[in-house]
Design an enzyme around this catalytic site. Sequence first.
Site, PDB file in Angstrom:
ATOM      1  N   GLU A 131       0.876  -1.183   0.000  1.00 36.55           N
ATOM      2  CA  GLU A 131       0.000   0.000   0.000  1.00 36.55           C
ATOM      3  C   GLU A 131       0.899   1.214   0.000  1.00 36.55           C
ATOM      4  O   GLU A 131       1.544   1.514   1.002  1.00 36.55           O
ATOM      5  CB  GLU A 131      -0.906   0.007   1.237  1.00 36.55           C
ATOM      6  CG  GLU A 131      -1.876  -1.157   1.334  1.00 36.55           C
ATOM      7  CD  GLU A 131      -3.010  -1.085   0.329  1.00 36.55           C
ATOM      8  OE1 GLU A 131      -3.068  -0.125  -0.475  1.00 36.55           O
ATOM      9  OE2 GLU A 131      -3.855  -2.000   0.336  1.00 36.55           O
ATOM     10  N   CYS A 160      -2.723   8.778   2.999  1.00 31.30           N
ATOM     11  CA  CYS A 160      -2.399   8.242   1.664  1.00 31.30           C
ATOM     12  C   CYS A 160      -3.476   8.615   0.667  1.00 31.30           C
ATOM     13  O   CYS A 160      -3.181   9.138  -0.410  1.00 31.30           O
ATOM     14  CB  CYS A 160      -2.207   6.731   1.746  1.00 31.30           C
ATOM     15  SG  CYS A 160      -3.574   5.877   2.516  1.00 31.30           S
TER      16      CYS A 160
HETATM   17  P1  NAD Z   1       8.379   5.239   4.277  1.00 32.41           P
HETATM   18  O1  NAD Z   1       8.340   4.459   3.014  1.00 32.41           O
HETATM   19  O2  NAD Z   1       9.459   6.222   4.472  1.00 32.41           O
HETATM   20  O3  NAD Z   1       8.482   4.245   5.528  1.00 32.41           O
HETATM   21  C1  NAD Z   1       7.539   3.216   5.715  1.00 32.41           C
HETATM   22  C2  NAD Z   1       8.179   2.115   6.559  1.00 32.41           C
HETATM   23  O4  NAD Z   1       9.224   1.484   5.814  1.00 32.41           O
HETATM   24  C3  NAD Z   1       8.809   2.599   7.863  1.00 32.41           C
HETATM   25  O5  NAD Z   1       8.505   1.675   8.887  1.00 32.41           O
HETATM   26  C4  NAD Z   1      10.301   2.560   7.539  1.00 32.41           C
HETATM   27  O6  NAD Z   1      11.111   2.391   8.672  1.00 32.41           O
HETATM   28  C5  NAD Z   1      10.381   1.332   6.647  1.00 32.41           C
HETATM   29  N1  NAD Z   1      11.582   1.248   5.799  1.00 32.41           N
HETATM   30  C6  NAD Z   1      12.511   2.206   5.552  1.00 32.41           C
HETATM   31  N2  NAD Z   1      13.447   1.735   4.682  1.00 32.41           N
HETATM   32  C7  NAD Z   1      13.083   0.461   4.389  1.00 32.41           C
HETATM   33  C8  NAD Z   1      13.616  -0.544   3.527  1.00 32.41           C
HETATM   34  N3  NAD Z   1      14.720  -0.337   2.792  1.00 32.41           N
HETATM   35  N4  NAD Z   1      12.973  -1.715   3.452  1.00 32.41           N
HETATM   36  C9  NAD Z   1      11.842  -1.944   4.154  1.00 32.41           C
HETATM   37  N5  NAD Z   1      11.270  -1.021   4.978  1.00 32.41           N
HETATM   38  C10 NAD Z   1      11.896   0.158   5.094  1.00 32.41           C
HETATM   39  O7  NAD Z   1       6.934   5.906   4.405  1.00 32.41           O
HETATM   40  P2  NAD Z   1       6.436   6.973   5.492  1.00 32.41           P
HETATM   41  O8  NAD Z   1       7.100   8.275   5.211  1.00 32.41           O
HETATM   42  O9  NAD Z   1       6.532   6.373   6.848  1.00 32.41           O
HETATM   43  O10 NAD Z   1       4.872   7.076   5.142  1.00 32.41           O
HETATM   44  C11 NAD Z   1       4.356   8.028   4.261  1.00 32.41           C
HETATM   45  C12 NAD Z   1       4.033   7.400   2.924  1.00 32.41           C
HETATM   46  O11 NAD Z   1       3.188   6.274   3.112  1.00 32.41           O
HETATM   47  C13 NAD Z   1       3.265   8.329   1.990  1.00 32.41           C
HETATM   48  O12 NAD Z   1       3.838   8.271   0.702  1.00 32.41           O
HETATM   49  C14 NAD Z   1       1.856   7.742   1.970  1.00 32.41           C
HETATM   50  O13 NAD Z   1       1.135   8.013   0.785  1.00 32.41           O
HETATM   51  C15 NAD Z   1       2.113   6.291   2.175  1.00 32.41           C
HETATM   52  N6  NAD Z   1       0.944   5.612   2.737  1.00 32.41           N
HETATM   53  C16 NAD Z   1       0.203   4.785   1.941  1.00 32.41           C
HETATM   54  C17 NAD Z   1      -0.942   4.168   2.446  1.00 32.41           C
HETATM   55  C18 NAD Z   1      -1.782   3.249   1.587  1.00 32.41           C
HETATM   56  O14 NAD Z   1      -2.635   2.572   2.120  1.00 32.41           O
HETATM   57  N7  NAD Z   1      -1.577   3.217   0.287  1.00 32.41           N
HETATM   58  C19 NAD Z   1      -1.326   4.412   3.764  1.00 32.41           C
HETATM   59  C20 NAD Z   1      -0.556   5.266   4.552  1.00 32.41           C
HETATM   60  C21 NAD Z   1       0.581   5.861   4.032  1.00 32.41           C
END
Ligand code: NAD
Length: 468
Positions: free
Chosen positions: A246, A280
């Site tokens: 997501e 999101c």
């Molecule tokens: P992010 O991608 O920076 O981080 C998400 C998670 O991934 C965190 O727990 C982070 O520690 C982890 N992470 C970091 N590097 C990683 C790697 N190399 N491998 C695996 N995991 C890793 O996202 P964010 O800034 O926390 O959240 C905001 C984003 O999330 C926005 O773009 C938003 O649109 C999206 N979002 C999408 C949905 C949906 O349902 N589509 C819902 C909520 C948020």
Amino acid sequence: MTTLGMCINGVAVSGTDTFAVNNPSTGETAGYAPNATLSDLDNAVAAAHEAFKSWSLKSDEELASYCGQVTEKIGEHAEELATLLTAEQGKPLNGLGSRWEMGGSQAWAEYTTGLSLPMKVLQDNNEGKVELFRKPIGVVGSITPWNFPVMIAIWHIMPALRTGNTVVIKPSPLTPLATLRLVEIMNEVLPAGVVNIVTSDDSGDNIGAAMSAHPDIRKIIFTGSCATGKKVAASAVETVKRMTLEMSGNDAAIVLPDVDAKAIAEGLFWGGFINNGQTCACMKRLYVHEDVYDDVCSALVDFARNIPVGDGMSEDSILGPVQNKMQFEKVARLVEASKTKGRVLLGGTPGEGLFFPPTIIADLENGDPLVDEEQFGPVLPIIKYSNIEDVIVAANDNPTGLGGSVWSSDIEAAKKIGARMECGSVWINKHGAIQPNAPFGGVKSSGIGVEFGEEGLAEYTDIQVMFS
Ligand code: NAD
């Protein structure tokens, strides 16, 4: 000061060191979370792997009963979790803030508890019987973002448990506290090892990356940015993990010329500014027909200017700060870049600390950074259009495809336009409303797979077909 342990195999693990979690409203420390090592992760996966052996054999009724107990626990601890959530995330207790998120968490947990995926008979005749079973996959690795940390944890954990899987969850380093407590509470009613949590500040070992590559994690459920989601997908492929991704959205809303501007202003505002725009599937680009453009702009600004913004802990706040500095700087950059061409109708100047006032900027178009990029903050660009075919092309002209909306007094006409939008959810005269019985997911770069409802639950299972 809150210092919470990780829960691994039912036991609190403090880790070798901790990291501070910032309160975005005050800049003070909200609490400390353990910094997991790769060996903590291995222990958590091993515990989940061991617990899977008996958890996966539990009957459907037993699994539902455990999920029901977890749901009760969430309800009992809702206010405590809401307070932790506000301290680390910044969202207000009130409005569509922490208490609302806890209400949603409980509703989703309850609804998922009531779901089931019974065996299906595909054939039963002289040539034999063919039955389709939905079997649990194994250890599920859950990686969550910072915008709705508790609700998204529930979205990941509950369907996994309900279908007989075990879980290792890793919350965002920016908001680990409420999830640590949530898992601790769950462990009061669940057998050891069924739900485990590891936290990390992402500065040393990248625990998320290690999870997506881990051979004993069989499914990854990831919610976060497109950039990270692509990395997760790339490393999960090596071990042929099941994946639900997501990811980011840049939702368009199209306002048709027959609307009553004043009547839709409140819906438009919350469509774009829920959780301070850090959602999101919230409205991130607003396309308005030239006939109603000025009316919609002024009705929206009139509504927005009265929203109280302040410290999340204050009972009067309805919107809080931006959650973190990186996001704040992105919002500030996109607003600044819009000023030469766009008309700032409201806000536009950063406040104290991480506070950024609700900002509305008119007269932008596709190609402008605030329109093309996901702002993920309290700023909304408005784009004027005159031709419906052109606006559909403009709305679809983005790599993401999470949600979209059409606003009109003619519902059927709006639905026809909505059907042509390239996105997983389309709303008519609202934006971003999700519910536990309706599958939710993105198309194009916004993700793979869906959550919620039977379709979402099925993603936590493998199919086995038995011929007899
Ligand atoms: P992010 O991608 O920076 O981080 C998400 C998670 O991934 C965190 O727990 C982070 O520690 C982890 N992470 C970091 N590097 C990683 C790697 N190399 N491998 C695996 N995991 C890793 O996202 P964010 O800034 O926390 O959240 C905001 C984003 O999330 C926005 O773009 C938003 O649109 C999206 N979002 C999408 C949905 C949906 O349902 N589509 C819902 C909520 C948020």
